[in-house]
Design an enzyme around this catalytic site. Structure first.
Site, PDB file in Angstrom:
ATOM      1  N   ASP A   1      -3.793   7.388   4.276  1.00  0.00           N
ATOM      2  CA  ASP A   1      -3.363   6.021   4.564  1.00  0.00           C
ATOM      3  C   ASP A   1      -4.094   5.500   5.802  1.00  0.00           C
ATOM      4  O   ASP A   1      -4.566   6.280   6.629  1.00  0.00           O
ATOM      5  CB  ASP A   1      -1.846   6.037   4.803  1.00  0.00           C
ATOM      6  CG  ASP A   1      -1.256   4.646   4.853  1.00  0.00           C
ATOM      7  OD1 ASP A   1      -1.943   3.684   4.474  1.00  0.00           O
ATOM      8  OD2 ASP A   1      -0.090   4.526   5.275  1.00  0.00           O
ATOM      9  N   GLU A   2      -4.196   4.169   5.922  1.00  0.00           N
ATOM     10  CA  GLU A   2      -4.792   3.525   7.104  1.00  0.00           C
ATOM     11  C   GLU A   2      -6.155   4.137   7.429  1.00  0.00           C
ATOM     12  O   GLU A   2      -6.437   4.513   8.580  1.00  0.00           O
ATOM     13  CB  GLU A   2      -3.846   3.647   8.312  1.00  0.00           C
ATOM     14  CG  GLU A   2      -2.458   3.057   8.086  1.00  0.00           C
ATOM     15  CD  GLU A   2      -2.420   1.546   8.116  1.00  0.00           C
ATOM     16  OE1 GLU A   2      -3.511   0.927   8.138  1.00  0.00           O
ATOM     17  OE2 GLU A   2      -1.319   0.980   8.088  1.00  0.00           O
TER      18      GLU A   2
ATOM     19  N   ARG B   1       2.074 -10.002  10.663  1.00  0.00           N
ATOM     20  CA  ARG B   1       3.360  -9.312  10.818  1.00  0.00           C
ATOM     21  C   ARG B   1       4.509 -10.252  10.463  1.00  0.00           C
ATOM     22  O   ARG B   1       5.630  -9.795  10.243  1.00  0.00           O
ATOM     23  CB  ARG B   1       3.571  -8.846  12.264  1.00  0.00           C
ATOM     24  CG  ARG B   1       2.536  -7.892  12.855  1.00  0.00           C
ATOM     25  CD  ARG B   1       2.285  -6.703  12.007  1.00  0.00           C
ATOM     26  NE  ARG B   1       1.119  -6.905  11.164  1.00  0.00           N
ATOM     27  CZ  ARG B   1       0.803  -6.149  10.129  1.00  0.00           C
ATOM     28  NH1 ARG B   1       1.594  -5.144   9.788  1.00  0.00           N
ATOM     29  NH2 ARG B   1      -0.270  -6.388   9.412  1.00  0.00           N
TER      30      ARG B   1
ATOM     31  N   GLN C   1      -8.030  -4.770   9.571  1.00  0.00           N
ATOM     32  CA  GLN C   1      -6.940  -4.292  10.410  1.00  0.00           C
ATOM     33  C   GLN C   1      -7.392  -3.135  11.305  1.00  0.00           C
ATOM     34  O   GLN C   1      -6.562  -2.370  11.794  1.00  0.00           O
ATOM     35  CB  GLN C   1      -5.759  -3.859   9.537  1.00  0.00           C
ATOM     36  CG  GLN C   1      -5.140  -5.017   8.753  1.00  0.00           C
ATOM     37  CD  GLN C   1      -3.889  -4.613   8.012  1.00  0.00           C
ATOM     38  OE1 GLN C   1      -2.850  -4.316   8.603  1.00  0.00           O
ATOM     39  NE2 GLN C   1      -3.977  -4.599   6.689  1.00  0.00           N
TER      40      GLN C   1
ATOM     41  N   LYS D   1       0.818  -1.215   0.000  1.00  0.00           N
ATOM     42  CA  LYS D   1       0.000   0.000   0.000  1.00  0.00           C
ATOM     43  C   LYS D   1       0.853   1.267   0.000  1.00  0.00           C
ATOM     44  O   LYS D   1       0.462   2.267  -0.599  1.00  0.00           O
ATOM     45  CB  LYS D   1      -0.967   0.019   1.183  1.00  0.00           C
ATOM     46  CG  LYS D   1      -0.320   0.113   2.545  1.00  0.00           C
ATOM     47  CD  LYS D   1      -1.367   0.116   3.643  1.00  0.00           C
ATOM     48  CE  LYS D   1      -0.732   0.203   5.007  1.00  0.00           C
ATOM     49  NZ  LYS D   1       0.047   1.425   5.224  1.00  0.00           N
ATOM     50  N   THR D   2       2.031   1.219   0.660  1.00  0.00           N
ATOM     51  CA  THR D   2       2.897   2.403   0.643  1.00  0.00           C
ATOM     52  C   THR D   2       3.395   2.674  -0.770  1.00  0.00           C
ATOM     53  O   THR D   2       3.468   3.830  -1.210  1.00  0.00           O
ATOM     54  CB  THR D   2       4.089   2.214   1.599  1.00  0.00           C
ATOM     55  OG1 THR D   2       3.591   1.954   2.919  1.00  0.00           O
ATOM     56  CG2 THR D   2       4.957   3.460   1.637  1.00  0.00           C
TER      57      THR D   2
END
Length: 723
Positions: free
Chosen positions: A224-225, A607, A255, A40-41
């Site tokens: 973002d997020e 993770r 998330q 996503k980044t």
């Protein structure tokens, strides 16, 4: 760097089809559903590059917002090579940093002035405690943390003191505390973190001209997020994008784990309602984890989805997920340490590759005890932050006073540090003087430095002399603060208050002094990154830093909560304490709370890059006896095919069936197809709803009569075709 290192075509060729669709979407609202580890980044940074290089948008007109300074720094570092010198004109930062800048520029629309300071967590608690004392409310009956949380929750929902509900005695009491707390913040010209958002949204809502000006400045907004936004953050993004509709958001409902701090994943649904024309694009290819780890995560999250969620990787299936049952938390810690030491001795990993995750901070105690006993270094995320250490806060308080002498909280912190003989009686006299003059205590001290003859009444000769000396120091500090760099100002403070000598005298041992002075040196190093006149920027960056922002490569195993692990990744992950009462936590009493605990487990699993260990203690010592523990209900949703270790403790029937099948003559597994009905020894009748080729095998998605859909590997699954 002055020129981009790659052409736009080169950049687009680096993307998978879903990423490319998101990056090149036409202007307008876009919602990107980004699974963990799906790049996503990269999508956000390449989207910005596409806007500039492909659509000719000026970087000056782009705003990218994320949740930590660490994430913002990473985005800026990636954008430099993509855009060259043009990247310098982008606005990339956190919501709070953007709002702080907005409020300084629009200072005529709020009462705090342009030079307000940002109250950190300790400042907030101190002011809140003062507010409770002022309105005569006991912190025994109304715990400080509970009151703080109630006020913060109200602010995040856009509720001001006047609008705070008063239908119960508790609400009426908290409303009085809230009003007084805001008065104390204003008197110190300080805003807390929630105020930054609250005031920014209010100004944009009530002033169409301001809203028009900022919407014209930021014609493309990227967030973002997005699942972690609270109501104020959503309103801020919506108000800025209301006119041009160019709002590009990236999020993953699975998330969403921060409801306790005001985050509301339903903002994803609000976005789709407020921007019905939005394009929706999923990112499903994972670049972080192996397929076994992803399948474990999908099994855990599947009960929350009507339709199966997809996550796939080209990294291969990798090692199976290890499930380990142990007697108690001490054996749990020993298993973790023995396993990581064995892997490092064999050269399969380095100590810095490991993360040990748990639900609550209290679980770290036994782990730390055993790490120390084994003499294995470790690093704990969430312990006292660098910026929370006394010597660092002392010196920052002096710098804050240089910037804003009305900062009462900072004044009270340092007026007697190092000791000057200013006691509580003198402080009370100073406060009374300030009240009579209708001013802040710091401004009264500046006036005392300029006109000592005006303060003959009310202060004894000794008190007046001591205050005069400090007032002169403060006056010079304020004057120098306008011209010196943060480092030069810090060095001036250190010299003029003899802080090193004070620290040496206050420390109990030479080792303690060495450690504390090294913190001062580190603060000097950080301050050295800012130019003359950069005090405001330095103080703002310090105030908005988070735990993750200070997380570096420690070269040692990392101990952290599952909440703190969000946004991080590690080659090898242990998740410990997988029992009822911890995960899900005992405070999770509603289905929505249990669902969030499930998402928290999902975040922890994803993770891991290469190996994942899930550890279940069977008992714990409580009230003088060993108390039996029940394994977490979430473990039942793990696909048995991805597990190794103590699987028979979790799936006894499945394991027996698998062992029986291994003893029999090898048979070619049946070929499954969509719509086929099958029987599973544990879950009964089901229907194959999806079939994916897996290199000579099949990955099956089967929906059972209980409504749950589970994944299976055809060659390993104990399935019996019914038709």
């Amino acid at each position: 760097m002055h020129e981009p290192s790659k052409s736009l075509d080169d950049l687009l060729n680096e993307l998978n089809p879903q990423q490319r669709e998101a990056v090149t979407a036409p202007p307008g609202p876009v919602l990107v559903w980004a699974g963990p580890g799906s790049g996503k980044t990269r999508v956000l940074t390449y989207r910005i590059a596409y806007l500039v290089l492909g659509l000719g948008v000026s970087p000056w007109n782009i705003l990218a917002v994320t949740f930590t300074n660490k994430a913002a720094r990473e985005m800026k570092e990636r954008l430099g090579p993509l855009l060259g010198i043009r990247a310098e004109n982008l606005t990339v930062g956190t919501f709070h940093a953007f709002c702080a800048r907005f409020l300084r520029l629009e200072h005529t629309y709020h009462p705090f002035g342009q030079r307000f300071v940002i109250a950190d967590t300790e400042d907030q608690r101190r002011l809140l405690k003062q507010a409770m004392e002022d309105v005569e409310v006991s912190d025994v009956i109304y715990p400080l943390a509970s009151v703080h949380a109630a006020i913060s929750r109200a602010k995040n929902e856009g509720i001001w003191p006047k609008g705070f509900p008063t239908s119960s005695p508790r609400q009426r009491t908290i409303a009085r505390i809230y009003r007084r707390y805001q008065e104390l913040l204003l008197a110190s010209k300080a805003m807390d973190f929630d105020d930054l958002l609250l005031w920014a949204v209010r100004i944009l809502e009530e002033n169409p001209g301001v809203r028009e000006k900022w919407a014209e400045r930021y014609q493309h907004i990227l967030v973002d997020e997005f699942q972690d936004t609270n109501m104020l953050q959503y309103q801020l993004a919506r108000l800025l994008a209301q006119k041009h509709r160019n709002l590009f958001v990236v999020g993953d409902m699975d998330q969403a784990i921060y409801s306790w701090r005001g985050a509301d994943y339903r903002n994803l649904e609000r976005f789709q309602k407020d921007f019905p024309e939005a394009r929706t694009i999923p990112l499903e290819e994972n670049y972080r984890s192996t397929q076994h780890i992803l399948d474990a995560a999908l099994g855990v999250i599947r009960p929350l989805h009507r339709r199966p969620k997809r996550l796939f990787t080209r990294k291969g299936r990798g090692a199976k997920v290890t499930l380990k049952y142990v007697n108690n938390p001490y054996d749990e810690a020993d298993f973790v340490i023995e396993t990581l030491l064995a892997l490092t001795r064999r050269g399969e990993a380095r100590l810095g590759d490991f993360a040990i995750m748990y639900r609550t901070n209290a679980q770290s105690r036994v782990l730390e005890e055993r790490f120390l006993a084994h003499r294995v270094p470790y690093h704990v995320v969430g312990t006292q932050r660098f910026y929370g250490r006394k010597e660092v806060k002392d010196l920052l308080a002096y710098l804050r006073l240089a910037y804003n002498p009305e900062d009462e909280s900072s004044l009270l912190r340092v007026i007697n540090v190092p000791p000057r003989g200013i006691g509580m009686k003198t402080l009370a006299l100073l406060r009374n003087l300030a009240r009579r003059m209708g001013s802040a205590s710091g401004l009264v001290l500046l006036e005392l430095a300029r006109k000592p003859e005006a303060f003959r009444d009310g202060l004894s000769g000794r008190s007046r002399r001591v205050l005069m000396q400090f007032a002169s120091l403060l006056a010079e500090l304020v004057e120098l603060g306008a011209t010196l760099s943060p480092l030069a100002l810090l060095d001036w403070v250190l010299e003029n208050i003899a802080y090193r000598a004070y620290l040496e005298k206050e420390s109990r041992t030479s080792e303690e002094f060495t450690q504390r002075w090294s913190n001062v040196e580190e603060l000097r190093r950080l301050a050295g990154d800012y130019p003359a006149g950069g005090l405001e920027a330095f103080l703002e960056d310090v105030a908005l830093v988070s735990d993750q922002d200070t997380l570096g490569d420690e070269g040692a195993p990392t101990l952290l909560t599952l909440h703190a692990a969000k946004g991080l990744e590690f080659p090898i992950v242990f998740i410990v304490g997988l029992v009822e009462g911890l995960l899900p936590h005992s405070r999770s009493t509603t289905q929505e709370q249990v669902d969030e605990e499930r998402r928290l487990f999902y975040v922890g699993i994803t993770r891991a890059k290469e190996r994942l260990y899930l550890v279940v203690p069977e008992s714990r010592w409580a009230f003088g006896e060993w108390e039996p523990l029940k394994p977490s209900r979430f473990l039942q949703d793990l696909p048995v095919e991805v597990l190794t270790g103590d699987v028979d403790r979790l799936f006894p029937q499945a394991v027996v069936r698998r062992r029986q099948r291994r003893k029999a003559a090898p048979m070619r597994p049946p070929v499954y197809r969509k719509g086929m009905r099958v029987r599973h020894p544990r879950w009964g009748l089901g229907t194959v709803v999806d079939v994916e080729d897996a290199g000579g095998d099949q990955i099956l998605m089967i929906t059972f009569t209980d409504g749950r859909t589970r994944p299976f590997l055809a060659s390993m699954a104990p399935l019996e075709p019914v038709d």
